[in-house]
Design an enzyme around this catalytic site. Structure first.
Site, PDB file in Angstrom:
ATOM      1  N   CYS A  36      71.607  22.860 -27.027  1.00 24.84           N
ATOM      2  CA  CYS A  36      72.388  24.079 -26.766  1.00 24.84           C
ATOM      3  C   CYS A  36      71.466  25.244 -26.435  1.00 24.84           C
ATOM      4  O   CYS A  36      71.929  26.361 -26.201  1.00 24.84           O
ATOM      5  CB  CYS A  36      73.221  24.467 -27.985  1.00 24.84           C
ATOM      6  SG  CYS A  36      74.435  23.260 -28.426  1.00 24.84           S
ATOM      7  N   CYS A  54      71.505  35.389 -32.105  1.00 25.95           N
ATOM      8  CA  CYS A  54      70.296  34.966 -32.828  1.00 25.95           C
ATOM      9  C   CYS A  54      70.420  35.319 -34.310  1.00 25.95           C
ATOM     10  O   CYS A  54      69.990  34.563 -35.172  1.00 25.95           O
ATOM     11  CB  CYS A  54      69.059  35.632 -32.245  1.00 25.95           C
ATOM     12  SG  CYS A  54      68.773  35.190 -30.532  1.00 25.95           S
TER      13      CYS A  54
END
Ligand code: FES
Length: 326
Positions: free
Chosen positions: A35, A106
């Site tokens: 991914c 993130c």
């Protein structure tokens, strides 16, 4: 290019606590290299007091992923699990002095890895976005549970924000209808709970998929033109134009070229890198010399990946392998 805070840059260029933790008794792994982002968080927890005595990370992702993961380890060392479990993705972003909206995923990855590691220590199972609920975004493997959680925790009110926080919707956008549905549903719940003002809530039909795609494309084009090399491994040379649609042979040559350009930088530190194979968008490399088992190997891999992406103008994934597969 992204507008990074000094703290993000510092954690990216000088990451703390990178590498494996052999004494770890709690491990959380989220994402997948397939991914484009993956994070393994390892904790050493005192079984008596449940204080986190040490924390390390290994990540394959962009500079923000490295910075978020490293910051997270600094945030949790010395805390009890009870204290650490309350840390949200927003806390990680705040600790770093903010993250660009497009990089908030993130911090979500850090949050999830921490939850997974704590669950692992407690012998429980953490349900990540690949296991929970119906898959909504096939491009990025994001399911309904993860989107609901991101919308709720961060009070998101637009489709673009969902993409920034989860990556869902950042590709073909065929998941648009479902994203809208989940966003409207969770926003309505937040309004009912008094957490969100009614006028801020998303209502079905308020966004237009074609418009979002056009805006995203224009933004990417502008970034590509303006982007300087950002990796600490990147030599200062002008970037070639984006090479989407190139032949495999050309791609292979560019990858070989990029790796050859990087090798002197690695050699300076007693390491080296060898190109093993290219399979679609996966670039298999073998790190040798001082890079082998180096605490910073995952950071080195990320640096190589950023350099290759900049050179090729298309996303690729650098996968470290042992050279005997050659
Ligand atoms: S299915 Fe969500 S972006 Fe393609």
């Amino acid at each position: 290019m992204w507008d990074y805070s000094d703290k993000v840059k510092d954690y990216f260029f000088n990451p703390k606590n990178a590498g494996a933790l052999v004494e770890a008794n709690a491990v959380g792994e989220v994402g997948a290299i397939s991914c484009g982002d993956a994070l393994k968080l390892m904790l050493k927890v005192d079984p008596e007091t449940e204080v986190i005595q040490d924390a390390r990370f290994q990540t394959f992702g962009c500079g923000s992923a490295i910075a978020s993961s490293s910051a997270l380890t600094d945030m949790i060392i010395g805390k009890t699990l009870q204290e650490a479990i309350t840390i949200t993705n927003q806390d990680i972003a705040d600790f770093l002095g903010g993250l660009p909206p497009e990089k908030m995923h993130c911090s979500v990855m850090g949050y999830e890895a921490l939850q997974a590691a704590i669950a692992n220590f407690r012998g429980e199972e953490w349900h990540d976005d690949h296991e929970e609920g119906a898959l909504v975004c096939k491009c990025f493997g994001v399911d309904e549970g993860m989107i609901e959680r991101a919308v709720r925790m961060n009070k998101l009110t637009t489709i673009e924000q969902i993409t920034d926080y989860t990556k869902a919707g950042g590709g073909c956008l065929t998941c648009f209808d479902k994203l809208e549905e989940v966003l409207a549903k969770v926003n309505a719940e937040l309004v009912a709970e008094g957490i969100l003002a009614a006028h801020e809530a998303y209502s079905l039909g308020a966004a237009d998929a074609a418009e979002i795609k056009a805006k995203a494309k224009a933004k990417k084009d502008a970034e590509r033109e303006a982007a300087p090399p950002t990796s600490p491994l990147a030599p200062a040379s002008p970037l070639p134009p984006p090479s989407a649609g190139m032949t495999n042979l050309k791609k292979m040559r560019l990858i070989e070229e990029a790796i050859e350009e990087l090798r002197p930088y690695l050699k300076k530190d007693g390491g080296d890198c060898e190109l093993i194979d290219v399979d679609g968008n996966n670039v298999m490399v073998s790190l040798t010399g001082a890079c082998t088992g180096c605490q910073m190997a995952s950071v080195t891999v990320s640096g190589i990946q950023e350099r290759l992406i900049a050179k090729l103008g298309v996303p690729v994934r650098v996968v470290p392998v042992k050279s005997h597969v050659h």
